[in-house]
Scaffold this active site. Structure first.
Site, PDB file in Angstrom:
ATOM      1  CG  PHE A  10      -1.942  -0.946   1.380  1.00 41.81           C
ATOM      2  CD1 PHE A  10      -3.164  -0.766   0.744  1.00 41.81           C
ATOM      3  CD2 PHE A  10      -1.757  -2.085   2.157  1.00 41.81           C
ATOM      4  CE1 PHE A  10      -4.183  -1.702   0.876  1.00 41.81           C
ATOM      5  CE2 PHE A  10      -2.768  -3.026   2.303  1.00 41.81           C
ATOM      6  CZ  PHE A  10      -3.983  -2.833   1.648  1.00 41.81           C
ATOM      7  CG  ASP A  11       0.830   5.908  -1.582  1.00 40.09           C
ATOM      8  OD1 ASP A  11       1.986   6.232  -1.246  1.00 40.09           O
ATOM      9  OD2 ASP A  11      -0.097   6.718  -1.712  1.00 40.09           O
TER      10      ASP A  11
END
Length: 217
Positions: A10-11
């Site tokens: 995930f960003d």
């Protein structure tokens, strides 16, 4: 899909936590400090995503370090009052964790700020692997941050997916050989992300559960 997804990268900003107002406000404060009344809200959207140095060198090569300091001081001061969690994020990440998925954060922010955001939203408990600007030579869209996360998780690209709100995230995943997912709540707009052809577009974070083969709860 030829191989089951076991790993989700995930960003953070604009993907898991809503830092959009904080980031926009921080850029406006910084730009108006150096260029009074020259920048409006829509003008700073272009700076969201890349490392700060990369953004500021385009507008004032001689003052990049000072601009970064100005930005970070304001950003830190306003962080807890402006950052919120996107709907369904905690429940989705919790479900992935409970079902044995390997999870990591891959961000272009410095480590201290990433940890601050994760702790504020109680997401820190789910992420043992966190790759930030401090751990890499080359930021997204270079594959290095994604590759470092995969190595730390002992995961292969073909069983992994990179999720983010910016084209840097989609391209970093593609460059590293993972699947990619854009989030429709990106500050730059769904249409902007669509141009980079992510494998999936998430309308809500819970859609990710369908992508990896889990039922929504």
């Amino acid at each position: 899909m030829s191989k089951k997804i076991t790993t989700v990268l995930f960003d953070l900003d604009g993907t898991l936590i809503n830092t959009n107002e904080l980031i926009i406000s921080s850029f406006l404060h910084t730009m108006n400090t150096y260029f009074p009344d020259q920048y409006k809200r829509e003008d700073v959207l272009q700076f969201m995503g890349p490392p700060l140095e990369e953004s500021f060198i385009k507008v004032n090569p001689d003052a990049v370090e000072d601009m970064v300091k100005t930005y970070r001081a304001y950003n830190l001061e306003k962080h807890d009052s402006l950052v919120t969690e996107f709907e369904g994020v905690f429940e989705t990440v919790q479900t992935l964790s409970q079902n044995g998925y390997k999870l990591a954060i891959v961000s272009t922010k410095i480590r201290d700020v990433v940890i601050k955001g994760l702790k504020l939203t109680n997401l820190d408990q789910f992420f043992d692997v966190i790759i930030t600007l401090d751990e890499v030579e080359n930021a997204k869209p270079d594959p290095e941050p994604v590759q470092k996360a995969l190595s730390a998780l002992d995961s292969m690209p073909e069983e992994s997916i990179m999720v983010g709100d910016n084209h840097h995230d989609v391209l970093a995943g593609k460059n590293a050989g993972t699947l990619s997912a854009g989030v429709a709540w990106s500050a730059k707009g769904r249409e902007y992300l669509d141009q980079y052809e992510p494998d999936f577009m998430l309308e809500t974070m819970a859609d990710l559960l369908d992508v990896v083969g889990l039922e929504k709860r």
